[in-house]
Scaffold this motif. Sequence first.
Motif, mmCIF file in Angstrom:
data_model
loop_
_atom_site.group_PDB
_atom_site.id
_atom_site.type_symbol
_atom_site.label_atom_id
_atom_site.label_comp_id
_atom_site.label_asym_id
_atom_site.label_seq_id
_atom_site.Cartn_x
_atom_site.Cartn_y
_atom_site.Cartn_z
ATOM 1 N N ASP A 2 33.050 -26.233 22.645
ATOM 2 C CA ASP A 2 32.570 -25.453 23.794
ATOM 3 C C ASP A 2 31.108 -25.815 24.036
ATOM 4 O O ASP A 2 30.225 -25.387 23.299
ATOM 5 C CB ASP A 2 32.718 -23.959 23.515
ATOM 6 N N ARG A 3 30.854 -26.573 25.078
ATOM 7 C CA ARG A 3 29.501 -27.074 25.331
ATOM 8 C C ARG A 3 28.503 -25.965 25.637
ATOM 9 O O ARG A 3 27.302 -26.184 25.574
ATOM 10 C CB ARG A 3 29.537 -28.088 26.467
ATOM 11 N N ARG A 4 28.978 -24.772 25.963
ATOM 12 C CA ARG A 4 28.074 -23.650 26.227
ATOM 13 C C ARG A 4 27.515 -23.069 24.934
ATOM 14 O O ARG A 4 26.517 -22.362 24.944
ATOM 15 C CB ARG A 4 28.798 -22.542 27.001
ATOM 16 N N VAL A 5 28.170 -23.360 23.826
ATOM 17 C CA VAL A 5 27.799 -22.802 22.522
ATOM 18 C C VAL A 5 26.943 -23.810 21.769
ATOM 19 O O VAL A 5 27.242 -25.001 21.739
ATOM 20 C CB VAL A 5 29.065 -22.460 21.704
ATOM 21 N N LYS A 6 25.884 -23.314 21.157
ATOM 22 C CA LYS A 6 25.048 -24.147 20.294
ATOM 23 C C LYS A 6 25.357 -23.805 18.837
ATOM 24 O O LYS A 6 25.354 -22.637 18.449
ATOM 25 C CB LYS A 6 23.560 -23.888 20.551
ATOM 26 N N ASN A 7 25.638 -24.835 18.067
ATOM 27 C CA ASN A 7 25.796 -24.661 16.635
ATOM 28 C C ASN A 7 24.474 -24.974 15.963
ATOM 29 O O ASN A 7 23.710 -25.814 16.427
ATOM 30 C CB ASN A 7 26.873 -25.587 16.080
ATOM 31 N N VAL A 8 24.226 -24.303 14.867
ATOM 32 C CA VAL A 8 23.028 -24.553 14.069
ATOM 33 C C VAL A 8 23.470 -25.321 12.834
ATOM 34 O O VAL A 8 24.446 -24.962 12.179
ATOM 35 C CB VAL A 8 22.324 -23.237 13.680
ATOM 36 N N VAL A 9 22.752 -26.392 12.539
ATOM 37 C CA VAL A 9 23.093 -27.304 11.445
ATOM 38 C C VAL A 9 21.858 -27.491 10.575
ATOM 39 O O VAL A 9 20.742 -27.625 11.080
ATOM 40 C CB VAL A 9 23.535 -28.668 12.020
ATOM 41 N N LEU A 10 22.061 -27.520 9.262
ATOM 42 C CA LEU A 10 20.964 -27.838 8.344
ATOM 43 C C LEU A 10 20.566 -29.300 8.495
ATOM 44 O O LEU A 10 21.426 -30.170 8.616
ATOM 45 C CB LEU A 10 21.392 -27.626 6.891
ATOM 46 N N THR A 11 19.290 -29.570 8.466
ATOM 47 C CA THR A 11 18.801 -30.940 8.382
ATOM 48 C C THR A 11 18.738 -31.323 6.901
ATOM 49 O O THR A 11 18.936 -30.478 6.014
ATOM 50 C CB THR A 11 17.390 -31.065 8.984
ATOM 51 N N ASP A 12 18.434 -32.579 6.623
ATOM 52 C CA ASP A 12 18.272 -32.995 5.223
ATOM 53 C C ASP A 12 17.162 -32.195 4.546
ATOM 54 O O ASP A 12 17.300 -31.796 3.384
ATOM 55 C CB ASP A 12 17.988 -34.493 5.132
ATOM 56 N N ASP A 13 16.062 -31.941 5.276
ATOM 57 C CA ASP A 13 14.981 -31.115 4.714
ATOM 58 C C ASP A 13 15.462 -29.687 4.465
ATOM 59 O O ASP A 13 15.059 -29.050 3.483
ATOM 60 C CB ASP A 13 13.767 -31.098 5.642
ATOM 61 N N GLY A 14 16.311 -29.188 5.342
ATOM 62 C CA GLY A 14 16.870 -27.850 5.154
ATOM 63 C C GLY A 14 17.735 -27.763 3.913
ATOM 64 O O GLY A 14 17.654 -26.798 3.156
ATOM 65 N N VAL A 15 18.550 -28.788 3.692
ATOM 66 C CA VAL A 15 19.393 -28.840 2.488
ATOM 67 C C VAL A 15 18.516 -28.846 1.249
ATOM 68 O O VAL A 15 18.738 -28.078 0.303
ATOM 69 C CB VAL A 15 20.319 -30.081 2.514
ATOM 70 N N ARG A 16 17.486 -29.694 1.244
ATOM 71 C CA ARG A 16 16.581 -29.760 0.081
ATOM 72 C C ARG A 16 15.874 -28.422 -0.138
ATOM 73 O O ARG A 16 15.717 -27.978 -1.277
ATOM 74 C CB ARG A 16 15.565 -30.890 0.255
ATOM 75 N N THR A 17 15.450 -27.793 0.940
ATOM 76 C CA THR A 17 14.724 -26.530 0.818
ATOM 77 C C THR A 17 15.608 -25.430 0.249
ATOM 78 O O THR A 17 15.192 -24.703 -0.662
ATOM 79 C CB THR A 17 14.145 -26.115 2.180
ATOM 80 N N ALA A 24 27.114 -23.330 12.102
ATOM 81 C CA ALA A 24 27.537 -22.017 12.584
ATOM 82 C C ALA A 24 26.930 -21.773 13.951
ATOM 83 O O ALA A 24 25.811 -22.222 14.236
ATOM 84 C CB ALA A 24 27.095 -20.931 11.605
ATOM 85 N N SER A 25 27.650 -21.059 14.763
ATOM 86 C CA SER A 25 27.117 -20.673 16.069
ATOM 87 C C SER A 25 26.095 -19.562 15.880
ATOM 88 O O SER A 25 26.085 -18.876 14.850
ATOM 89 C CB SER A 25 28.238 -20.189 16.987
#
Length: 152
Positions: free
Chosen positions: A92-107, A55-56
């Motif tokens: 859109d390269r100006r926008v940063k998306n936030v992504v879960l890491t593997d640790d985030g998924v586990r948490t 998600a942005s």
Amino acid sequence: MPGTRRPPAVSNAALMDAIWDSLAGFYGDFTSAAAEQGLTSSQAKTLTVLRRGPASMRSLATTLHCDASNVTGIIDRLEARALVRREPSPTDRRVKNVVLTDDGVRTVETVRTGMLATHTALDALDAGDRDALHALLTRLFTPHERGPGTPG
């Protein structure tokens, strides 16, 4: 008479009270499970939202019903724990998306598993009640109206 609706047996006020009580119990359980993982409820809600996909920052702020500057702080703290990462949007390269890491998924899965009161309450429902509850909850609000983080 066909087509006439009978008045509801339960008032909107009573339904709102029942929804409130259910959400308060769910949210308390969620907050406790999040704290056991060293997360604030806002951080855990953010991880929960990200379970559905990247998600942005702007869309997170909208979904969490908070200011974009608050989301930046939440993401900074989650990123410092390696639970999320920022990556450029493919469209859109100006926008940063936030992504879960593997640790985030586990948490986030550990938080959800740790919601013992909620699991106990849901486990007490038979299959028909579970199906009915799911159908009603998915009809009650459209996805964008479900509220902050929609834990669970």
